[in-house]
Design a protein around this motif. Sequence first.
Motif: not given
Length: 125
Positions: A100-116
């Motif tokens: 939804x934020x992508x459609x609202x003019x916001x930013x979506x940060x995509x960050x890969x995980x290293x470990x969990x």
Amino acid sequence: MRYMLLFHYTEESEESIGAERMADGMRAFAGYAATLEQAGILVYGQVLRPSSATTTLTCADGEPRIQDGPFADTKEQLGGFVVIDVPDLDAALEWARQAPPAAWGGTVEIRPGAVHIEAGMWVPS
């Protein structure tokens, strides 16, 4: 591979947004979460309280310094996130595009995980 999609958008109060727009936003996030879950890729997600509810801890000279939020003077906030498990960055980008934020003019940060952590053990993501 696990990716965290961090949702940044303009910070507004519930009063300035209005009840109808707030309800629309809640439905949009619920629908997005349901779609991720139906696709079998949703690991976890959460909508966050406003930045005015944050507390920031830093250490200087070994002493903790605590500051009530918001820490940064910005018009955007980190409003929520989801963790998804998808094959690669291209798949993560496609799911981020639907947030939804992508459609609202916001930013979506995509960050890969290293470990969990799984069952108390560190596991490569």
